[in-house]
Design a protein around this motif. Structure first.
Motif, mmCIF file in Angstrom:
data_model
loop_
_atom_site.group_PDB
_atom_site.id
_atom_site.type_symbol
_atom_site.label_atom_id
_atom_site.label_comp_id
_atom_site.label_asym_id
_atom_site.label_seq_id
_atom_site.Cartn_x
_atom_site.Cartn_y
_atom_site.Cartn_z
ATOM 1 N N SER A 73 -50.612 -36.898 23.440
ATOM 2 C CA SER A 73 -49.911 -36.003 22.521
ATOM 3 C C SER A 73 -48.444 -36.403 22.429
ATOM 4 C CB SER A 73 -49.988 -34.557 23.007
ATOM 5 O OG SER A 73 -51.309 -34.112 23.048
ATOM 6 N N SER A 74 -47.812 -35.960 21.375
ATOM 7 C CA SER A 74 -46.386 -36.205 21.184
ATOM 8 C C SER A 74 -45.654 -34.877 21.144
ATOM 9 C CB SER A 74 -46.146 -36.941 19.860
ATOM 10 O OG SER A 74 -46.769 -38.198 19.869
ATOM 11 N N ARG A 75 -44.724 -34.670 22.070
ATOM 12 C CA ARG A 75 -43.874 -33.473 22.022
ATOM 13 C C ARG A 75 -42.573 -33.922 21.375
ATOM 14 N NH1 ARG A 75 -43.854 -28.536 23.537
ATOM 15 N NH2 ARG A 75 -45.487 -28.725 25.092
ATOM 16 N N ILE A 76 -42.360 -33.451 20.158
ATOM 17 C CA ILE A 76 -41.219 -33.883 19.363
ATOM 18 C C ILE A 76 -40.140 -32.813 19.417
ATOM 19 C CG2 ILE A 76 -40.468 -34.609 17.077
ATOM 20 C CD1 ILE A 76 -43.320 -35.632 16.594
ATOM 21 N N ASP A 77 -38.891 -33.257 19.633
ATOM 22 C CA ASP A 77 -37.782 -32.307 19.781
ATOM 23 C C ASP A 77 -37.569 -31.489 18.510
ATOM 24 O OD1 ASP A 77 -37.362 -33.152 22.386
ATOM 25 O OD2 ASP A 77 -35.814 -34.585 21.829
ATOM 26 N N CYS B 239 -37.846 -35.808 8.663
ATOM 27 C CA CYS B 239 -36.899 -36.417 9.584
ATOM 28 C C CYS B 239 -37.209 -35.913 10.989
ATOM 29 C CB CYS B 239 -35.463 -36.085 9.203
ATOM 30 S SG CYS B 239 -34.267 -37.046 10.137
ATOM 31 N N ILE B 240 -37.366 -36.860 11.917
ATOM 32 C CA ILE B 240 -37.630 -36.541 13.313
ATOM 33 C C ILE B 240 -36.349 -36.799 14.095
ATOM 34 C CG2 ILE B 240 -38.932 -37.204 15.364
ATOM 35 C CD1 ILE B 240 -41.098 -38.272 13.385
ATOM 36 N N TYR B 241 -35.919 -35.830 14.874
ATOM 37 C CA TYR B 241 -34.748 -35.978 15.734
ATOM 38 C C TYR B 241 -35.224 -35.949 17.181
ATOM 39 C CZ TYR B 241 -32.490 -34.389 11.437
ATOM 40 O OH TYR B 241 -32.094 -34.242 10.136
ATOM 41 N N ASP B 242 -34.902 -36.976 17.937
ATOM 42 C CA ASP B 242 -35.285 -37.036 19.341
ATOM 43 C C ASP B 242 -34.017 -37.111 20.178
ATOM 44 O OD1 ASP B 242 -37.763 -37.342 21.091
ATOM 45 O OD2 ASP B 242 -36.428 -38.907 21.851
ATOM 46 N N PHE B 243 -33.732 -36.040 20.913
ATOM 47 C CA PHE B 243 -32.500 -35.954 21.682
ATOM 48 C C PHE B 243 -32.627 -36.700 23.002
ATOM 49 C CE2 PHE B 243 -32.494 -32.396 18.804
ATOM 50 C CZ PHE B 243 -31.235 -32.509 18.237
ATOM 51 N N LYS B 244 -31.625 -37.514 23.316
ATOM 52 C CA LYS B 244 -31.599 -38.316 24.535
ATOM 53 C C LYS B 244 -30.318 -38.023 25.303
ATOM 54 C CE LYS B 244 -35.396 -40.273 23.660
ATOM 55 N NZ LYS B 244 -36.538 -39.783 24.413
ATOM 56 N N THR B 245 -30.468 -37.797 26.597
ATOM 57 C CA THR B 245 -29.296 -37.553 27.441
ATOM 58 C C THR B 245 -29.205 -38.645 28.498
ATOM 59 O OG1 THR B 245 -30.575 -36.139 28.913
ATOM 60 C CG2 THR B 245 -29.377 -35.047 27.121
ATOM 61 N N GLY B 246 -28.012 -38.825 29.013
ATOM 62 C CA GLY B 246 -27.812 -39.830 30.062
ATOM 63 C C GLY B 246 -28.225 -41.200 29.590
ATOM 64 N N GLY B 247 -29.014 -41.884 30.397
ATOM 65 C CA GLY B 247 -29.461 -43.236 30.059
ATOM 66 C C GLY B 247 -30.855 -43.276 29.464
ATOM 67 N N ALA B 248 -31.350 -42.139 28.963
ATOM 68 C CA ALA B 248 -32.704 -42.094 28.404
ATOM 69 C C ALA B 248 -32.840 -43.057 27.235
ATOM 70 C CB ALA B 248 -33.040 -40.679 27.945
ATOM 71 N N THR B 249 -34.021 -43.645 27.119
ATOM 72 C CA THR B 249 -34.283 -44.589 26.033
ATOM 73 C C THR B 249 -35.312 -43.993 25.075
ATOM 74 O OG1 THR B 249 -36.031 -45.691 27.268
ATOM 75 C CG2 THR B 249 -33.778 -46.555 27.524
ATOM 76 N N PHE B 250 -35.490 -44.664 23.955
ATOM 77 C CA PHE B 250 -36.457 -44.245 22.936
ATOM 78 C C PHE B 250 -37.275 -45.479 22.553
ATOM 79 C CE2 PHE B 250 -36.959 -42.155 18.511
ATOM 80 C CZ PHE B 250 -38.081 -41.473 18.923
ATOM 81 N N PRO B 251 -38.299 -45.802 23.359
ATOM 82 C CA PRO B 251 -39.073 -47.018 23.130
ATOM 83 C C PRO B 251 -39.735 -47.054 21.749
ATOM 84 C CG PRO B 251 -39.665 -45.991 25.223
ATOM 85 C CD PRO B 251 -38.788 -45.031 24.488
ATOM 86 N N ASP B 252 -39.900 -48.256 21.224
ATOM 87 C CA ASP B 252 -40.524 -48.433 19.909
ATOM 88 C C ASP B 252 -41.910 -47.813 19.850
ATOM 89 O OD1 ASP B 252 -38.319 -49.761 18.920
ATOM 90 O OD2 ASP B 252 -39.166 -51.767 19.209
#
Length: 93
Positions: A38-42, A53-66
């Motif tokens: 499943s995908s939990r989308i912010d 439009c999908i917004y994915d919030f990242k904090t610190g050093g979090a990445t957003f893999p392809d």
């Protein structure tokens, strides 16, 4: 912030058709416990009749893999049936 509070803030700022912290699997909106894959989308914002439009919030050093970005894109294409989908990481300090 709690999900309801986030939704209220976003709607007050003009986002009308949105989902905040929602799960999707196979193009369906899921509630409660999410199964593997499943995908939990912010935040998902529907824009007009043909765009999302999908917004994915990242904090610190979090990445957003392809692979995650592509999974989100597929889920929204199935859920909304649109071709214009924007997937944006939002880096928060």
């Amino acid at each position: 912030l709690k999900t309801a509070q986030i939704e209220k803030e976003l709607r007050a700022r003009g986002m009308q058709e949105i989902h905040v912290e929602r799960g999707f699997l196979g193009g369906e909106l899921k509630r409660g416990f999410l199964k593997s894959g499943s995908s939990r989308i912010d935040v998902v914002e529907k824009i007009g009749d043909d765009s999302v439009c999908i917004y994915d919030f990242k904090t610190g050093g979090a990445t957003f893999p392809d692979r995650v970005r592509e999974r989100y894109l597929r889920e929204m294409a199935m859920y909304y049936g649109v071709r214009n989908i924007y997937v944006l990481p939002v880096y928060v300090p």
